[in-house]
Write an enzyme that holds these catalytic residues in place. Structure first.
Site, PDB file in Angstrom:
ATOM      1  N   GLY A   1       5.801  -3.517 -10.202  1.00 26.61           N
ATOM      2  CA  GLY A   1       6.852  -2.592 -10.622  1.00 26.61           C
ATOM      3  C   GLY A   1       8.089  -2.832  -9.793  1.00 26.61           C
TER       4      GLY A   1
ATOM      5  N   ALA B   1      -1.047  -4.442   5.667  1.00 31.02           N
ATOM      6  CA  ALA B   1       0.396  -4.196   5.674  1.00 31.02           C
ATOM      7  C   ALA B   1       1.140  -5.501   5.908  1.00 31.02           C
ATOM      8  CB  ALA B   1       0.738  -3.186   6.767  1.00 31.02           C
TER       9      ALA B   1
ATOM     10  N   HIS C   1       4.771   5.174   4.726  1.00 27.68           N
ATOM     11  CA  HIS C   1       3.520   4.634   4.189  1.00 27.68           C
ATOM     12  C   HIS C   1       2.350   5.027   5.094  1.00 27.68           C
ATOM     13  CE1 HIS C   1       4.513   1.783   0.815  1.00 27.68           C
ATOM     14  NE2 HIS C   1       5.720   2.128   1.231  1.00 27.68           N
TER      15      HIS C   1
ATOM     16  N   GLU D   1       2.070   7.655   7.009  1.00 30.45           N
ATOM     17  CA  GLU D   1       1.817   9.088   6.873  1.00 30.45           C
ATOM     18  C   GLU D   1       1.020   9.413   5.617  1.00 30.45           C
ATOM     19  OE1 GLU D   1       5.702  10.864   7.065  1.00 30.45           O
ATOM     20  OE2 GLU D   1       5.931  10.388   9.201  1.00 30.45           O
TER      21      GLU D   1
END
Length: 179
Positions: free
Chosen positions: A8, A33, A49, A51
């Site tokens: 996306g 990550a 991200h 959190e």
């Protein structure tokens, strides 16, 4: 093995959707990550991200090579890689300007992605890979931007071909395209 690709535009909700898929699939999730805190704004994005993720998830922060995630993922039933586009941009940020568009570097990066996808296909894990779709916009104004789009386009096409399921997320709404 099951490979799920979530693509996306930037800020489309694809990471949140992928996190929901991982959360629904299992409790033993490894979050891979790829982002680097190049500046304060990117550091804040990374923190947001963090959190959102459950404290129980494992974490592998890539230093540059996708293959680093393979050893780290042993023992997890679900691996969430967020994201391929940030990984490609990180790889390109390390290339000096005089080497931009070098065909051998392009082949190396695309080959590394292919090797990672092939290795993922040999696992018994569910792997969810997030990526940005850059093919819907115009041609980038800079040489580096065009190179990024060319490489990421190749990586995304490889991943989509190999994936069992592909989702496109637009304005927070997932659309199943494959699988």
């Amino acid at each position: 093995m099951s490979l799920i690709l979530v693509t996306g535009g930037v800020r489309s909700g694809k990471s949140r959707f992928a996190e929901d898929l991982a959360r629904d699939a299992a409790q033993d999730v490894l979050y891979v990550a790829t982002g680097k805190a190049w500046d304060d704004e990117m550091a804040r994005r990374i923190e947001l991200h963090r959190e959102r993720r459950p404290d129980t998830w494992g974490l592998c922060e890539l230093g540059g090579r996708l293959s680093e995630s393979l050893d780290a993922s042993k023992g997890y039933s679900v691996v969430l890689l967020d994201c391929l586009s940030t990984w490609v941009s990180g790889r390109l940020m390390d290339i000096p300007e005089q080497a931009w568009r070098d065909e051998s570097i392009t082949k190396e990066i695309v080959g590394e992605a292919k090797a990672w996808l092939d290795a993922v296909a040999q696992t018994n894990q569910t792997v969810i890979a997030v990526t940005s779709e850059v093919g819907l916009g115009g041609v980038a104004m800079s040489r580096l931007g065009r190179w990024f789009a060319d490489i990421l386009g190749d990586v995304n096409q490889q991943a989509a071909r190999q994936a069992d399921t592909v989702y496109a997320v637009i304005a927070g709404l997932p659309w199943r395209m494959k699988g």
